[in-house]
Write a protein that holds these residues in place. Sequence first.
Motif, PDB file in Angstrom:
ATOM      1  N   ALA A 171      55.799  16.615  26.820  1.00 14.01           N
ATOM      2  CA  ALA A 171      56.084  17.781  27.653  1.00 14.01           C
ATOM      3  C   ALA A 171      57.565  18.084  27.529  1.00 14.01           C
ATOM      4  CB  ALA A 171      55.699  17.531  29.106  1.00 14.01           C
ATOM      5  N   PRO A 220      52.856  26.020  19.650  1.00 16.57           N
ATOM      6  CA  PRO A 220      51.911  24.919  19.457  1.00 16.57           C
ATOM      7  C   PRO A 220      52.273  24.081  18.230  1.00 16.57           C
ATOM      8  CG  PRO A 220      50.743  26.948  19.971  1.00 16.57           C
ATOM      9  CD  PRO A 220      52.179  27.319  19.760  1.00 16.57           C
ATOM     10  N   VAL A 247      47.971  21.933  19.123  1.00 21.88           N
ATOM     11  CA  VAL A 247      48.072  21.516  20.526  1.00 21.88           C
ATOM     12  C   VAL A 247      49.203  22.295  21.187  1.00 21.88           C
ATOM     13  CG1 VAL A 247      48.616  19.617  22.103  1.00 21.88           C
ATOM     14  CG2 VAL A 247      47.166  19.206  20.091  1.00 21.88           C
ATOM     15  N   SER A 248      48.883  22.966  22.279  1.00 23.18           N
ATOM     16  CA  SER A 248      49.913  23.653  23.069  1.00 23.18           C
ATOM     17  C   SER A 248      50.464  22.649  24.079  1.00 23.18           C
ATOM     18  CB  SER A 248      49.323  24.869  23.786  1.00 23.18           C
ATOM     19  OG  SER A 248      48.862  25.823  22.867  1.00 23.18           O
ATOM     20  N   THR A 249      51.545  22.003  23.704  1.00 20.11           N
ATOM     21  CA  THR A 249      52.139  21.017  24.606  1.00 20.11           C
ATOM     22  C   THR A 249      52.649  21.704  25.862  1.00 20.11           C
ATOM     23  OG1 THR A 249      54.268  21.187  23.470  1.00 20.11           O
ATOM     24  CG2 THR A 249      52.755  19.453  22.734  1.00 20.11           C
ATOM     25  N   SER A 250      52.752  20.957  26.937  1.00 19.19           N
ATOM     26  CA  SER A 250      53.043  21.539  28.241  1.00 19.19           C
ATOM     27  C   SER A 250      54.530  21.736  28.471  1.00 19.19           C
ATOM     28  CB  SER A 250      52.473  20.643  29.349  1.00 19.19           C
ATOM     29  OG  SER A 250      51.071  20.572  29.255  1.00 19.19           O
ATOM     30  N   SER A 310      43.812  20.399  34.766  1.00 20.48           N
ATOM     31  CA  SER A 310      43.352  20.659  33.393  1.00 20.48           C
ATOM     32  C   SER A 310      42.080  19.879  33.089  1.00 20.48           C
ATOM     33  CB  SER A 310      44.441  20.277  32.390  1.00 20.48           C
ATOM     34  OG  SER A 310      45.528  21.164  32.467  1.00 20.48           O
ATOM     35  N   ASP A 317      41.112  19.099  27.369  1.00 22.31           N
ATOM     36  CA  ASP A 317      42.491  19.498  27.093  1.00 22.31           C
ATOM     37  C   ASP A 317      43.453  18.322  27.235  1.00 22.31           C
ATOM     38  OD1 ASP A 317      41.723  22.086  26.600  1.00 22.31           O
ATOM     39  OD2 ASP A 317      42.383  22.883  28.537  1.00 22.31           O
ATOM     40  N   ARG A 368      43.732  15.777  24.430  1.00 26.31           N
ATOM     41  CA  ARG A 368      44.438  16.301  23.263  1.00 26.31           C
ATOM     42  C   ARG A 368      45.949  16.374  23.489  1.00 26.31           C
ATOM     43  NH1 ARG A 368      43.796  21.272  22.135  1.00 26.31           N
ATOM     44  NH2 ARG A 368      43.789  21.135  19.859  1.00 26.31           N
ATOM     45  N   GLN A 405      47.271  18.430  26.080  1.00 27.70           N
ATOM     46  CA  GLN A 405      47.586  19.631  26.845  1.00 27.70           C
ATOM     47  C   GLN A 405      47.458  19.273  28.325  1.00 27.70           C
ATOM     48  OE1 GLN A 405      45.962  22.665  23.332  1.00 27.70           O
ATOM     49  NE2 GLN A 405      45.083  22.802  25.368  1.00 27.70           N
ATOM     50  N   ARG A 437      47.391  26.615  32.072  1.00 22.38           N
ATOM     51  CA  ARG A 437      48.217  27.784  31.760  1.00 22.38           C
ATOM     52  C   ARG A 437      48.713  28.426  33.060  1.00 22.38           C
ATOM     53  NH1 ARG A 437      45.620  31.844  27.514  1.00 22.38           N
ATOM     54  NH2 ARG A 437      47.689  32.751  27.882  1.00 22.38           N
TER      55      ARG A 437
END
Length: 501
Positions: free
Chosen positions: A380, A387, A396-399, A438, A442, A445, A447, A451
């Motif tokens: 994060a 991503p 992967v869309s990291t936070s 989440s 997700d 992986r 995430q 969102r």
Amino acid sequence: NNLQTHNSRLFFALVAKNLETMLPSFTRRPSATPAPTTPRSGTATPAVSTSTGAISAACRTLLTPGSLTMLRLSSAPTARAFSGLGDLGFGGHQIAVGKLALYSLGGFDPAHTLPVSFDFGVSKENIRLNPHYLGVREPADRTDDYLALIDEFVHAVKRRWPHAVLQFEDFSNDHAFSLLDKYKRVGSPVFNDDISGTACVTAAVVSAAIRGTNLRLEAAGSSRRVCARDQVYVMLGAGAGGIGVARQVAHLSVLEGASEEDAYAQFYVIDSRGLITSDRPDAASGSMPAHKVPFARKYVSHSEQLLTLIDVVRRVKPTCLLGLSTIHGAFDEAVLTALAAGCPTDRQDPFVLALSNPTSKAECTPDECMRFTSGRAFFASGSPFEPVDVPQYGPVSTSQSNNLYCFPAIGLGAAIAKASEITDEQIAAVSLSLASTSPDEDVIRGQLLPRLTNLREITANAAVASVRQAQRDGVARAVGLPEDDAELKAFIQARMWQPRY
């Protein structure tokens, strides 16, 4: 800025529908270079004032007794030290304006919020001499008058609006903790977003990463499970925000039954002088800042010369790296490789939280983190990134560890409960609510957070958790709140301001 001033409902409706696109204009910090033009909200320069007739009229209305009757919040930065830019004087006021706009996106009626800044002068001569600067043109005053005025302000707010939520922000390290500790129990809900907001979302990320670790272990057929008490943290950066993060993340272990002393002992904190130890000269002489002292290591000697991050990582084999240093690239290949080596795959994957912002100050990028940990790390950041492709999981869309996930819920929960205090347990309740949001597919992986387009739903759920914790803590003064959680959530949502247009 003109749209926000003249048609706030349309302004907030526009932003709410395009939150992820427009959010950077709120979170961008002021420029450190004076400019003679009127800035947009969230991008203020220290040379200007945005006071207008409309804003002045709004202030006069708000100052009428009884006008703040529902969801209220005051934000009070000292305009001293803004995100590494140093003293911006009066120019920092727009940070309070922008922050309250974000509260409104989370459910606070903008007509019931008030940004307040304390102008005690400014230390930068180039700002004082700028002809467009409207603040006090004197060197910054940090005498007893500074503390006396803050004291008068806090007690005046309590008398006029006893249930108002008061948020401190951008207080300097030498005052942030002492002022928060002094006023959090005066009978009004007070918190510091730099300390509690950053800490809340970071604790949520850590809790979600623990959840993701156990999902991965289960998927691999392992019976092993990990918890907060199993973690070993190395934190680079020991300012007010950093120590606030350490305190709140440590509270996750306290909730599992650890003593506060044992929870703090899970941390190895590094500042500009190296690892903080109890026998370090500044600790021995009593000159170490008070907020660092609880994290001074007792059983690691200063004589061991653990002065650099890589020295500490190799020595203690942490499971989690926390970066609040504003040192770009501090989590380099050597550090990340050593971190991964100290976390065998049959035990747990490492956590990497590069929380410094903007992007140019991030300790590492998602790509660097995945490359040097073989794609294993939960990551994060404090700044948004594109991503990253992870061989095991694809894109992967990291936070982004953004305070916006938490501070509206902290304030909303306190306002609904009419809390007399915002406790550490309430902050933790918001963290744990966010960490559970989440879906499993997700989190496994990497995430870790949902969102922000779901901000209002996130805020409502976390506010329920906060209200319930306030009731358990005995600080909730509201009566007649629904006993069923679903009914309480509906009750809260009915009272959240919506910018319908």
